[in-house]
Design an enzyme around this catalytic site. Sequence first.
Site, short mmCIF file in Angstrom:
data_model
loop_
_atom_site.label_atom_id
_atom_site.label_comp_id
_atom_site.label_asym_id
_atom_site.label_seq_id
_atom_site.Cartn_x
_atom_site.Cartn_y
_atom_site.Cartn_z
N HIS A 1 0.85 -1.19 0.00
CA HIS A 1 0.00 0.00 0.00
C HIS A 1 0.88 1.24 0.00
O HIS A 1 2.12 1.15 -0.08
CB HIS A 1 -0.96 -0.02 1.19
CG HIS A 1 -0.29 -0.16 2.52
ND1 HIS A 1 0.54 0.81 3.06
CD2 HIS A 1 -0.29 -1.18 3.43
CE1 HIS A 1 0.99 0.42 4.23
NE2 HIS A 1 0.52 -0.80 4.48
N HIS B 1 4.10 1.49 2.13
CA HIS B 1 5.26 0.78 1.60
C HIS B 1 5.91 1.57 0.46
O HIS B 1 7.12 1.74 0.40
CB HIS B 1 4.86 -0.59 1.04
CG HIS B 1 4.16 -1.47 2.04
ND1 HIS B 1 2.94 -2.05 1.79
CD2 HIS B 1 4.50 -1.85 3.28
CE1 HIS B 1 2.57 -2.76 2.84
NE2 HIS B 1 3.49 -2.66 3.76
N CYS C 1 0.07 -10.63 20.26
CA CYS C 1 -0.63 -10.25 19.02
C CYS C 1 0.10 -10.88 17.86
O CYS C 1 1.27 -10.56 17.59
CB CYS C 1 -0.69 -8.74 18.85
SG CYS C 1 -1.39 -8.27 17.24
N CYS D 1 1.20 -8.35 15.06
CA CYS D 1 2.38 -7.60 15.51
C CYS D 1 3.55 -8.55 15.75
O CYS D 1 4.69 -8.11 15.79
CB CYS D 1 2.13 -6.87 16.82
SG CYS D 1 0.99 -5.51 16.73
N CYS E 1 -5.57 -5.87 20.42
CA CYS E 1 -4.38 -5.10 20.05
C CYS E 1 -4.79 -3.67 19.67
O CYS E 1 -5.75 -3.47 18.94
CB CYS E 1 -3.70 -5.76 18.85
SG CYS E 1 -2.35 -4.79 18.19
N HIS F 1 -4.05 -3.41 15.79
CA HIS F 1 -4.82 -4.24 14.86
C HIS F 1 -6.29 -4.41 15.25
O HIS F 1 -7.08 -4.88 14.45
CB HIS F 1 -4.17 -5.62 14.74
CG HIS F 1 -2.84 -5.55 14.08
ND1 HIS F 1 -1.67 -5.46 14.78
CD2 HIS F 1 -2.50 -5.50 12.77
CE1 HIS F 1 -0.65 -5.38 13.94
NE2 HIS F 1 -1.12 -5.38 12.72
N LYS G 1 -6.89 8.95 9.80
CA LYS G 1 -6.14 7.76 9.42
C LYS G 1 -6.79 7.14 8.19
O LYS G 1 -8.01 7.18 8.05
CB LYS G 1 -6.21 6.76 10.59
CG LYS G 1 -4.84 6.27 11.04
CD LYS G 1 -4.99 5.32 12.22
CE LYS G 1 -4.14 4.09 11.99
NZ LYS G 1 -4.01 3.25 13.18
N LYS H 1 -9.75 1.04 5.23
CA LYS H 1 -10.68 0.48 4.25
C LYS H 1 -12.11 0.85 4.63
O LYS H 1 -12.93 1.13 3.76
CB LYS H 1 -10.55 -1.05 4.22
CG LYS H 1 -9.22 -1.52 3.66
CD LYS H 1 -9.30 -1.70 2.14
CE LYS H 1 -7.96 -2.20 1.62
NZ LYS H 1 -7.57 -1.54 0.38
ZN LIG Z 1 -1.21 -6.03 16.81
#
Ligand SMILES: [Zn+2]
Length: 703
Positions: free
Chosen positions: A18, A21, A137, A140, A161, A164, A318, A321
């Site tokens: 994405h 990166h 997690c 992670c 998390c 996440h 942020k 999706k």
């Molecule tokens: Zn995490």
Amino acid sequence: METFYVTTPIYYANSLPHLGHLYTMIVADTIARAKRQRGIETYFLTGTDEHGINIERAAERNGRTPKEQADYVVSYFKKMTSEFGLDTEHGGYDIFMRTTEPFHYQGVSELWRRVAKAKTPRGNDAIYKGHYEGWFCAPCAAYKTEDEYQKPKNEGDPPTCLIHETPLDRVSEESYFFRLSDYDEALLSVFESRPDFVRPESRRNEVISFVRGGLQDLSVSRLKTSVSWGVPVPDDPAHTMYVWFDALTNYITAIGFGNEERQKAVGFEKFWPALHLVGKDILRFHAVYWPAFLLAAGIELPRAIVAHGMWLDPNGRKMSKTLGNVIELDILQKHFSTDAIRYFCLREMVFGQDGRFGYEGLIDRANSDLASGLGNLSSRTLTMIGRYCDSRIPSGTISEDKLLLAKRSGVDTDETTVAGFIETARDQFLLHFENLAFSRTLEAAWSIVARVDKMITDAKPWDLAKDENQKQTLDVVLYRAAESLRWLSVLLHPVMPGASHAIWSQLGLDGSPAQVNPAELKWGQLKEGTAIGNVQPVFPRIDKARTMSEINAGEKPKGVHATEADAVGAAAPTTQPAPPMQHATEADAVGITSFIEIDDFAKVDLRVGQVLSAERIPKADKLLLLKIDLDEEQPRQILAGIAQYYEPDKLVGRKVVIVANLKPRKLRGYESQGMVVAASYGEEGRPVIATFTEDVPNGARLK
Ligand SMILES: [Zn+2]
């Protein structure tokens, strides 16, 4: 020879590439190109981290082996790096590192052995076996302490998390531990003695206070029965190395640590230590754990760890999706040039802070800074050199007797005024670049664009051209503009390799700006008499309304979770009109995008002609001298810049389209009585002559 080593993180192979990166890779690529341009032997690493429970789970879900799962994700990363010009083939990375490489297994095992033998600064074993119980997690790949997870709403449920938002696993098992708690003082003294070790300063302070808060020992293995996909612990195959120990080590195994073949091919001593670029979310792993491992193993620490911010949407939210505000790589790729994307990323994010990214903002920047700014400066300068100076770089000096005349027309007769300004801007540019302050770096370059634009506007070359006595003044103004463009193309090479090369070759220069060290640029080295290349817009203007409606029409409905396939738009066949990049005309070269009336078109007299003869011109490797029959009393003599692509003999007899009422002009001492119409494509502007498939008489008019 001086060397330099720059890395992006290696990306966890459980999700598709994405914007985040792409961004880090663009930054690393820009740094690598800048170092190479200065003659420094540079190694640029990117890649993927391919072990761990999460890959195992994804593989299981998709009916693949873990390696197949990793290969699948890697194929998308490679597609991205190729499309955005970041791979080896395009002068980008030197290695796409994968932790599934056998040499990596060898190297990381070597590091483990060294650390396992080491004593901590407090005299304890650096690695010991213990039991760990905690909330883990998987995405992670980290145990979470109380301040790192969200407590559950219902008692009895697992916490989630914070990153996440997924439930954590309760893990209790035998584990090897790295005695991180013994390294706090050693790390603090590194941060103290090397203020640039962690950058920017705000991040450095965060890391220091984290270490001051006390470090907990780190679980560095899991039982093979719970995680089998990873590097086995040396001499204890019942354990698998925990992913961070494995992943971070890639930075040294890639260049030859622990493997002779890689050592020969690249060279650990030659390139280490590296500059690590990381997102701020993984700073702790790079700035605390990684240096501690290296201290334990007695290996030199990295050159620096530099954390960048995140991309937010234009409203500062942020990207996610669910909000539907994610920037899609396939949309970027389809609608924007790589150079414009690189420019935007580097210009828009104050390095280290969060930045905002929206398609509209990108279009606005591309149109104002690139099409109307640098692109316009380039095409207006070169177009005028074509028109007023026979397409040759004019002289940059004024003779004594013409000085007063030049002064009266408002042109600075002291060349060092302009040269001095540009040298200072170049120094600023390099200084900011060295500090990775890319936004300010580009501001320095654009101060040159503004200065030269003003010089042209003040001098009004189009008026000077009307006065024979002002020929020298005109030449000097255009020389200075062209020489400034040469400097800009060298400075901007690392940021926009394609565009800077285009400007370079349109100036008629050989070689590439990639080979010129910007620190060694000298004013006045552009040679008088150099024949300029074909003038083309370097940054075509983007039609904002049209592009935005295409982007909006092509976007997926909001709130729908993207599957692996549609996240990269792999399956969607395109039924939309072509991208808004317009083709090259002199009008949009200077940034004009208005419609014309039919009467305007009628002013252009296009005729069918037939090539009677074609020959090369001595010392002009681009031009052909053509004799063309337009069914007039005499054939026309027309010069065409196609000699590099067409053999003269093959053109004889061919029907072509001629602009018959173009004002005759002199090129290389030959009068050209019209122009051959040709398409032009690709970075080099390869010409393809327009022709007819049916028979048509000479002299017929096109309308
Ligand atoms: Zn995490």
